[in-house]
Design an enzyme around this catalytic site. Sequence first.
Site, PDB file in Angstrom:
ATOM      1  N   GLU A 274       0.820  -1.215   0.000  1.00  0.00           N
ATOM      2  CA  GLU A 274       0.000   0.000   0.000  1.00  0.00           C
ATOM      3  C   GLU A 274       0.855   1.267   0.000  1.00  0.00           C
ATOM      4  O   GLU A 274       0.766   2.100   0.898  1.00  0.00           O
ATOM      5  CB  GLU A 274      -0.964  -0.007   1.185  1.00  0.00           C
ATOM      6  CG  GLU A 274      -1.940  -1.137   1.091  1.00  0.00           C
ATOM      7  CD  GLU A 274      -3.115  -1.077   2.061  1.00  0.00           C
ATOM      8  OE1 GLU A 274      -4.176  -1.594   1.736  1.00  0.00           O
ATOM      9  OE2 GLU A 274      -2.956  -0.503   3.137  1.00  0.00           O
TER      10      GLU A 274
ATOM     11  N   GLU B   4      -5.375  -8.480  -1.011  1.00  0.00           N
ATOM     12  CA  GLU B   4      -6.100  -8.232   0.238  1.00  0.00           C
ATOM     13  C   GLU B   4      -7.558  -7.949  -0.095  1.00  0.00           C
ATOM     14  O   GLU B   4      -7.843  -7.143  -0.987  1.00  0.00           O
ATOM     15  CB  GLU B   4      -5.557  -7.021   0.996  1.00  0.00           C
ATOM     16  CG  GLU B   4      -4.206  -7.227   1.618  1.00  0.00           C
ATOM     17  CD  GLU B   4      -3.792  -6.063   2.509  1.00  0.00           C
ATOM     18  OE1 GLU B   4      -4.659  -5.396   3.102  1.00  0.00           O
ATOM     19  OE2 GLU B   4      -2.575  -5.821   2.590  1.00  0.00           O
TER      20      GLU B   4
HETATM   21  C1  BG6 Z   1      -4.532  -2.704   4.671  1.00  0.00           C
HETATM   22  C2  BG6 Z   1      -3.244  -3.209   5.173  1.00  0.00           C
HETATM   23  O1  BG6 Z   1      -4.475  -1.332   4.893  1.00  0.00           O
HETATM   24  O2  BG6 Z   1      -5.730  -3.069   5.269  1.00  0.00           O
HETATM   25  C3  BG6 Z   1      -3.342  -4.281   6.245  1.00  0.00           C
HETATM   26  O3  BG6 Z   1      -2.349  -3.596   4.160  1.00  0.00           O
HETATM   27  C4  BG6 Z   1      -4.558  -4.023   7.095  1.00  0.00           C
HETATM   28  O4  BG6 Z   1      -2.138  -4.272   6.947  1.00  0.00           O
HETATM   29  C5  BG6 Z   1      -5.790  -4.099   6.231  1.00  0.00           C
HETATM   30  O5  BG6 Z   1      -4.659  -4.892   8.189  1.00  0.00           O
HETATM   31  C6  BG6 Z   1      -7.118  -3.985   6.963  1.00  0.00           C
HETATM   32  O6  BG6 Z   1      -7.130  -2.868   7.782  1.00  0.00           O
HETATM   33  P1  BG6 Z   1      -7.456  -2.987   9.323  1.00  0.00           P
HETATM   34  O7  BG6 Z   1      -7.274  -1.616   9.843  1.00  0.00           O
HETATM   35  O8  BG6 Z   1      -8.855  -3.478   9.421  1.00  0.00           O
HETATM   36  O9  BG6 Z   1      -6.479  -3.966   9.877  1.00  0.00           O
END
Ligand code: BG6
Length: 490
Positions: free
Chosen positions: A197, A384
Amino acid sequence: MSLPEGFLWGGATAANQYEGGFDQGGRGLSTLDIVTSGSQEQPRQLTVKDAQGKIHNISMYEGMPEDCQGYLDENQYYPSHRATDFYHHWQEDIALFAEQGYKAYRMSISWTRIFPDGTKESLNEEGILFYERIFNELLKYGIEPIVTLNHFDMPLALAESREGWLDRRTIEDFLDYAVLLFERFKEQVKYWITFNEINLLNGYVFLGIKGKDLGKRAQALHHVFLASARCVMEGKKINPDFQIGMMLASAGMYPETCNPNDSMREIEVSRMFKYLYSDVQCRGYYPEYALKEYERNGWQLVMESDDLDLLRKGTVDFLSFSYYNSAVISTKEQEKTSRGNMMEAVKNPYLEESEWGWPIDPTGLRIVLNQLYDRYQLPLFIVENGLGALDTFNDQNEIVDDARIAYLSAHIEQMIKAVVHDGVKLLGYTPWGCIDIISAGTGEMKKRYGFIYVDLDDSGKGTFARKKKKSFYWYKKVIESNGTSIQAKP
Ligand code: BG6
């Protein structure tokens, strides 16, 4: 409608949220190790001391004040220290991933486990051996490692001594780290991602910079772009078969109305929030709109003569991205009640939201896949996606996470349409936090994404025992059927 053979189904995690063992095996501290837990309302914090010795708590999203240093406070709980303890559970966890039929597993390497102070002088052989065991274990089950070189990892020593990425020397240190890994793991790892990211990197915790001057952020990111480009170039020399990608936080964006001003605003926000980063890394140069914006803001990048040439030569092989939600962009002054992955936006009346207020928009994933593929014509990789939700046990001591299954199946359905109907080239799908890990945004444990439950609470109490949720069995079937069986059985 089916996906190509060899589609990389799997799961994803990151060292700072999963690995733990923060002071074991010779590892050094990274900035996230001094960040506490928080919540949606109360941001994660750093305890800092100013030049007069006075102690303050600052939000992880604030820049570190110029005359302050952060430190470990014994009275605080730091979730990254043990995280969900992959460090001691890796064999058990990888066996569970294999049981689900993973073809790929995305993970990150902790920079300070390899170089405890961020530089090669501190090389920690034990750290390399740790990851070697992991890769061998994955390959034993036929699981392809997808390795992120840097997932929100800033060695504390480099942040303290030289404001991290603001200092050009950090490029060389990062390259030493990357080249060492490329050399050591050239047989085991084919897919590499340089920076997680990249468009969200900010402030002290992620970049090591102090103060609030956004010009410093632009300069630090210029160094990150160069480091990534040089990784691509050096990596290809070590193994021409390497596939080296970038990683973008790719929320969908919509104009609030058909008022042309809203549309223009959406273009501007999408450009500066997302496309600037993928334009540089996929096309190899700063886009005009960004140069104009830098100029308007008075941000003058300090460059060396071959910087632009390096950016051109070091473009990536694929574009990986995270997708959780979309956001509504408006020109009207109004309350932003909707959240998302490190963002706040106007509420979208057509979408439901998660318990953490993130809009749920499966069609948005298809839109983003099409937008990115149209723009770059490069292979994409969804590394993700997922639903952060509360999990509870029923009377039979089971976790029936139907909301997670509904979220994921709706997104997979749209992903398949993008590939099969629209012709988007997609390498794979690795949903986020496939085993429960701590939340990056809030540091909470109760915000869970996993198919596998980990017994741990928000204050760090628990046995770390693993337990399969209903979604574990559902996702196993999805993989087995290569996406043709995505509906959950009641
Ligand atoms: C992304 C990241 O921003 O979103 C992860 O690459 C992160 O590290 C994921 O965990 C989800 O966000 P959160 O705040 O729910 O953990």
